[in-house]
Enzyme design. Structure first.
Site, mmCIF file in Angstrom:
data_model
loop_
_atom_site.group_PDB
_atom_site.id
_atom_site.type_symbol
_atom_site.label_atom_id
_atom_site.label_comp_id
_atom_site.label_asym_id
_atom_site.label_seq_id
_atom_site.Cartn_x
_atom_site.Cartn_y
_atom_site.Cartn_z
ATOM 1 C CE LYS A 1 -8.495 0.872 -0.361
ATOM 2 N NZ LYS A 1 -7.805 1.276 -1.613
ATOM 3 C CB SER B 1 -4.453 2.305 -0.370
ATOM 4 O OG SER B 1 -5.386 2.339 -1.445
ATOM 5 C CB SER C 1 -4.571 1.060 -4.298
ATOM 6 O OG SER C 1 -3.828 2.212 -4.023
#
Length: 470
Positions: free
Chosen positions: A81, A157, A181
């Site tokens: 990420k 996210s 997330s």
């Protein structure tokens, strides 16, 4: 048509490497080609480190020719990420105002462990601003789309991780989870994910709320990732000691287990008629296998979310204030406006909210502690549109009611697809006691085996889009 190499599991890739049928370089080439055709549609990849990936793939190819694999991930393409620092790659945290920051000069623990294991870190995945939305919308990256249906959201996210894996890009991804997330994108995109016991997967900055977490298409693929990134790191204050993972791939039998079915948090969005049958189906399968299954009463008698939402607001506002004043207007308005409320909060208010959240987390811990495991939805609805910031634009994390509290209790919780509605995957969550990460994964694997369908991943999304436009 998707290259067949990209539809294999990591175990199948290892066998392919061992037989000489393919090499890590072959798989990387196929992955980069797939990114070139697929990513323009889903917008999941934030950055490609082609030189670094090619070197890692060639090094792995050389090692494997002599039978000297570093780990089960040696030569396997993976992603990380945007929020995870990696040497020579950008860290932007999804924010347009951060676009000019210098490249990272340090490997955060997940990146360090992957490199040590010989994994081929292809690049970074997209995320919303500051990770403070459970949706795939970013001021820097724009809209990340769900490959199952490009008009649908990926959740967040770890939005790019969800979209990329479902579309066949990479064989695992490391996201991070502060309110759901990794589990939420897994739920939206049909994947497996784990929010571990805090400290089980070291990360920077150390946190008792946020944790790095693995995501993959199968439980076994996720376990391969888990075994690498859980190795301790002294840079994380909460890093837990090494654990033996010898039996982690073996499914756990549900026979005799006490399973709670959590369908009502006592606040928030009610579970939709599409999601409810999927959770009950999982409960029925567990019960048929000998588990003692009981539906839990509502968790809360009063709405605990305002205090938690204010803590999230303070976190987002603090990061917003760290941005040079001239560039603060570049933060996604949905995040900036929501976080602006924190400007008027006092230190005393913050302390009261912290205490309120701690009382609420104890309620969750105590009620879930009556069972060996608890299952629930990941998301109370099928999902929402790709452009939306959540079910409630004024509170972009409000729909995380089933996931967020396990970040507060530090309990491990996984996500796995257990059904479909409107041709979209529906995930269920499996939560267990603190430190029972392996048991959660083993029960998740049992559920994966109990599914009455095979996952037909949308890896040809580019071809389908072209066909629809013809």
């Amino acid at each position: 048509m998707t290259n067949p190499l990209l539809t294999k599991t990591t175990a199948e890739l290892r066998a392919s490497f061992a037989s000489g049928e393919s090499t890590p370089t072959d798989v990387l080439d196929a992955t980069l080609d797939h990114i070139a055709t697929t990513n323009p549609l889903i917008n999941a990849i934030a950055y490609i480190d082609e030189p670094g990936a090619r070197k890692a793939a060639q090094d792995a190819t050389n090692r494997l020719r002599t039978g000297r694999a570093l780990s089960d991930l040696d030569g396997i393409p993976v992603t990380i990420k945007d929020s995870i620092h990696a040497v020579g790659m950008p860290w932007r945290h999804g924010v347009k105002a951060n676009a000019d920051l210098p490249m990272s000069t340090v490997d955060a623990p997940p990146a360090a462990r992957l490199k040590e294991a010989g994994a081929v870190v292809v690049g970074k995945t997209t995320m919303p601003d500051m990770g403070m939305m459970a949706a795939g919308v970013s001021s820097l990256y724009g809209i990340t789309r769900n490959p199952w249906d490009l008009s649908r959201n990926t959740g967040g996210s770890s939005s790019g991780a969800g979209a990329s894996l479902a579309s066949g890009i990479g064989f695992g991804s490391v996201g991070s989870d502060i309110a759901g997330s990794v589990r939420l994108p897994a739920g939206h995109c049909g994947l497996v994910a784990l929010k571990p016991t805090q400290g089980r997967i070291p990360h920077l900055a150390p946190s008792t709320m946020r944790s790095a977490g693995p995501m993959a298409r199968t439980v076994d693929d996720l376990i391969d990732l888990y075994r690498v990134i859980t190795r301790p790191d002294p840079r994380d204050t909460w890093s837990l000691p090494y654990e033996d993972t010898a039996d982690i791939h073996a499914p756990i039998s549900p026979a005799g287990l006490r399973i709670g079915v959590m369908l009502d948090m006592g606040y928030g969005t009610t579970i939709s008629d599409d999601v409810l049958p999927v959770v009950r189906s999982a409960a029925s399968h567990l019960q048929a296998a000998g588990a003692v299954v009981a539906e839990m009463p509502p968790i809360f008698g009063e709405d605990p979310y305002p205090a938690l939402d204010r803590l999230f607001q303070v976190r987002a506002r603090t990061e917003w204030e760290s941005i040079p004043e001239a560039r603060r207007s570049e933060v996604l308005p949905a995040v900036a406006v929501w976080a602006s409320g924190a400007a008027k909060y006092t230190a005393a208010q913050f302390s009261r909210d912290t205490d309120a959240v701690m009382r609420a987390q104890e309620i969750v811990r105590a009620k879930t502690g009556e069972f060996d495991f608890v299952i629930s939805p990941v998301i109370p609805t099928i999902g929402f549109g790709a452009e939306a910031v959540g079910l409630d634009a004024a509170q972009p994390l409000a729909h995380c009611s089933f996931t967020a509290w396990f970040n507060q209790t530090a309990q491990p919780a996984s996500s796995i697809c257990f059904g479909f509605a409107e041709q979209m995957p529906i995930g269920i969550q499996v939560a267990g006691p603190r430190f029972a990460d392996q048991a959660v994964l083993r029960l998740t694997k049992w559920l994966e085996g109990a599914r009455e369908f095979d996952m037909a991943w949308p890896t040809d999304v580019a071809a389908e889009k072209i066909g629809a436009s013809a």
